[in-house]
Design a protein around this motif. Structure first.
Motif, PDB file in Angstrom:
ATOM      1  N   ARG A 114     -46.278  78.016 -87.153  1.00 42.31           N
ATOM      2  CA  ARG A 114     -45.023  78.106 -87.912  1.00 42.31           C
ATOM      3  C   ARG A 114     -44.533  76.704 -88.210  1.00 42.31           C
ATOM      4  N   GLY A 115     -43.817  76.583 -89.293  1.00 45.46           N
ATOM      5  CA  GLY A 115     -43.240  75.291 -89.602  1.00 45.46           C
ATOM      6  C   GLY A 115     -42.264  75.378 -90.747  1.00 45.46           C
ATOM      7  N   GLU A 116     -41.667  74.231 -91.015  1.00 41.25           N
ATOM      8  CA  GLU A 116     -40.712  74.170 -92.111  1.00 41.25           C
ATOM      9  C   GLU A 116     -40.734  72.782 -92.729  1.00 41.25           C
ATOM     10  N   ARG A 117     -40.841  72.768 -94.041  1.00 37.84           N
ATOM     11  CA  ARG A 117     -40.707  71.516 -94.783  1.00 37.84           C
ATOM     12  C   ARG A 117     -39.308  71.545 -95.368  1.00 37.84           C
ATOM     13  N   LYS A 118     -38.517  70.551 -94.993  1.00 35.53           N
ATOM     14  CA  LYS A 118     -37.124  70.517 -95.425  1.00 35.53           C
ATOM     15  C   LYS A 118     -36.980  69.791 -96.748  1.00 35.53           C
ATOM     16  N   ASN A 119     -36.071  70.280 -97.570  1.00 33.59           N
ATOM     17  CA  ASN A 119     -35.803  69.697 -98.877  1.00 33.59           C
ATOM     18  C   ASN A 119     -34.943  68.455 -98.702  1.00 33.59           C
ATOM     19  N   GLU A 120     -35.434  67.344 -99.191  1.00 35.75           N
ATOM     20  CA  GLU A 120     -34.688  66.091 -99.115  1.00 35.75           C
ATOM     21  C   GLU A 120     -34.026  65.863-100.465  1.00 35.75           C
ATOM     22  N   HIS A 121     -32.925  66.559-100.686  1.00 43.13           N
ATOM     23  CA  HIS A 121     -32.242  66.502-101.977  1.00 43.13           C
ATOM     24  C   HIS A 121     -31.487  65.187-102.115  1.00 43.13           C
ATOM     25  N   THR A 160     -43.013  72.008-102.871  1.00 41.68           N
ATOM     26  CA  THR A 160     -42.366  73.188-102.321  1.00 41.68           C
ATOM     27  C   THR A 160     -41.762  72.893-100.960  1.00 41.68           C
ATOM     28  N   TYR A 161     -40.726  73.640-100.652  1.00 41.38           N
ATOM     29  CA  TYR A 161     -40.001  73.482 -99.402  1.00 41.38           C
ATOM     30  C   TYR A 161     -39.774  74.855 -98.804  1.00 41.38           C
ATOM     31  N   GLY A 162     -39.519  74.869 -97.528  1.00 36.97           N
ATOM     32  CA  GLY A 162     -39.198  76.124 -96.867  1.00 36.97           C
ATOM     33  C   GLY A 162     -40.074  76.353 -95.656  1.00 36.97           C
ATOM     34  N   SER A 163     -39.941  77.538 -95.106  1.00 40.70           N
ATOM     35  CA  SER A 163     -40.665  77.919 -93.889  1.00 40.70           C
ATOM     36  C   SER A 163     -41.987  78.588 -94.229  1.00 40.70           C
ATOM     37  N   PHE A 164     -42.913  78.521 -93.276  1.00 35.56           N
ATOM     38  CA  PHE A 164     -44.192  79.204 -93.435  1.00 35.56           C
ATOM     39  C   PHE A 164     -44.644  79.731 -92.089  1.00 35.56           C
ATOM     40  N   VAL A 165     -45.515  80.717 -92.114  1.00 34.46           N
ATOM     41  CA  VAL A 165     -46.146  81.271 -90.912  1.00 34.46           C
ATOM     42  C   VAL A 165     -47.588  81.585 -91.269  1.00 34.46           C
ATOM     43  N   GLU A 181     -42.178  77.618-117.680  1.00 38.40           N
ATOM     44  CA  GLU A 181     -42.856  77.642-116.380  1.00 38.40           C
ATOM     45  C   GLU A 181     -42.176  76.736-115.359  1.00 38.40           C
ATOM     46  N   LEU A 182     -41.030  76.243-115.683  1.00 39.73           N
ATOM     47  CA  LEU A 182     -40.380  75.213-114.891  1.00 39.73           C
ATOM     48  C   LEU A 182     -39.457  75.772-113.822  1.00 39.73           C
ATOM     49  N   LEU A 183     -39.397  75.058-112.724  1.00 36.54           N
ATOM     50  CA  LEU A 183     -38.419  75.313-111.667  1.00 36.54           C
ATOM     51  C   LEU A 183     -38.464  76.717-111.086  1.00 36.54           C
ATOM     52  N   THR A 184     -39.635  77.186-110.732  1.00 32.40           N
ATOM     53  CA  THR A 184     -39.714  78.454-110.033  1.00 32.40           C
ATOM     54  C   THR A 184     -39.192  78.226-108.626  1.00 32.40           C
ATOM     55  N   PRO A 185     -38.577  79.234-108.028  1.00 35.82           N
ATOM     56  CA  PRO A 185     -38.022  79.039-106.695  1.00 35.82           C
ATOM     57  C   PRO A 185     -39.088  78.588-105.712  1.00 35.82           C
ATOM     58  N   ALA A 186     -38.772  77.593-104.924  1.00 34.42           N
ATOM     59  CA  ALA A 186     -39.734  77.022-103.979  1.00 34.42           C
ATOM     60  C   ALA A 186     -39.338  77.398-102.560  1.00 34.42           C
ATOM     61  N   THR A 187     -39.357  78.687-102.268  1.00 31.46           N
ATOM     62  CA  THR A 187     -38.943  79.113-100.943  1.00 31.46           C
ATOM     63  C   THR A 187     -40.118  79.521-100.077  1.00 31.46           C
ATOM     64  N   ASN A 188     -41.216  79.951-100.677  1.00 29.01           N
ATOM     65  CA  ASN A 188     -42.374  80.370 -99.897  1.00 29.01           C
ATOM     66  C   ASN A 188     -43.563  79.499-100.244  1.00 29.01           C
ATOM     67  N   ILE A 248     -43.972  67.072 -93.104  1.00 30.35           N
ATOM     68  CA  ILE A 248     -43.334  67.887 -92.081  1.00 30.35           C
ATOM     69  C   ILE A 248     -43.256  67.083 -90.790  1.00 30.35           C
ATOM     70  N   ASP A 249     -42.075  67.052 -90.208  1.00 32.81           N
ATOM     71  CA  ASP A 249     -41.876  66.359 -88.942  1.00 32.81           C
ATOM     72  C   ASP A 249     -42.495  67.202 -87.822  1.00 32.81           C
ATOM     73  N   GLU A 250     -43.093  66.542 -86.852  1.00 32.50           N
ATOM     74  CA  GLU A 250     -43.753  67.243 -85.746  1.00 32.50           C
ATOM     75  C   GLU A 250     -42.807  68.223 -85.045  1.00 32.50           C
ATOM     76  N   LYS A 251     -41.543  67.887 -84.949  1.00 30.42           N
ATOM     77  CA  LYS A 251     -40.573  68.767 -84.277  1.00 30.42           C
ATOM     78  C   LYS A 251     -40.329  70.058 -85.059  1.00 30.42           C
ATOM     79  N   ASP A 252     -40.748  70.106 -86.322  1.00 33.11           N
ATOM     80  CA  ASP A 252     -40.572  71.291 -87.155  1.00 33.11           C
ATOM     81  C   ASP A 252     -41.826  72.155 -87.212  1.00 33.11           C
ATOM     82  N   ILE A 253     -42.777  71.908 -86.278  1.00 32.74           N
ATOM     83  CA  ILE A 253     -44.024  72.670 -86.214  1.00 32.74           C
ATOM     84  C   ILE A 253     -44.082  73.384 -84.862  1.00 32.74           C
ATOM     85  N   SER A 254     -44.492  74.652 -84.885  1.00 36.84           N
ATOM     86  CA  SER A 254     -44.645  75.441 -83.668  1.00 36.84           C
ATOM     87  C   SER A 254     -46.029  76.072 -83.676  1.00 36.84           C
TER      88      SER A 254
END
Length: 139
Positions: free
Chosen positions: A73-80, A93-98, A26-33, A56-62
């Motif tokens: 809309r927004g995006e949580r960026k992956n801090e690798h 999870t990371y990625g864009s959402f609407v 069950e590990l490491l499923t893609p975290a795109t959505n 999420i940074d305010e500038k990444d929210i619409s």
């Protein structure tokens, strides 16, 4: 799809011995959505929408309104970060959402939004309800 974690030491750790292979299935499923949690509250004269957007940074929210639809809309960026540590589980999870919300009887020009400590609060003042109008039918 089965994901594997590679142990650089090629030895079983206590973690491996305890959890075994069923942990890795069950590990490491893609975290795109992902979709943020949202509460919608009727406060009588207005609606409140509260969205959890931690990390999420305010500038990444619409937030916009178009033809009676409020769209968030927004995006949580992956801090690798590179490290030598073994990663056994990654649930963040990371990625864009609407998210879209149909608005009826809202004063669009008076919508207010505030973002603080990972919580977006949108205030939607209600407009006067349109009353049904009886139409006379002539014979």
């Amino acid at each position: 799809m089965k994901h594997e974690l590679v142990n650089p030491n090629k030895q079983k750790s206590m973690f491996d011995l305890f959890f075994g292979d069923r942990f890795y299935d069950e590990l490491l499923t893609p975290a795109t959505n992902w979709t943020p949690a949202v509460d919608i509250v009727d406060k009588g004269e207005k609606y409140l929408i509260k969205a959890d957007l931690p990390g999420i940074d305010e500038k990444d929210i619409s937030l916009e309104v178009n033809d009676g639809v409020l769209t968030l809309r927004g995006e949580r960026k992956n801090e690798h970060e590179e490290s030598n540590d073994n990663v056994y589980r990654c649930e963040r999870t990371y990625g864009s959402f609407v998210r879209s919300f149909n608005l009826s009887e809202i004063k669009e020009e008076e919508i207010k939004a505030e973002y603080k400590n990972g919580l977006l609060t949108v205030e939607l003042p209600k407009a006067e309800e349109k009353k049904a109008k009886k139409i006379e039918i002539k014979h």
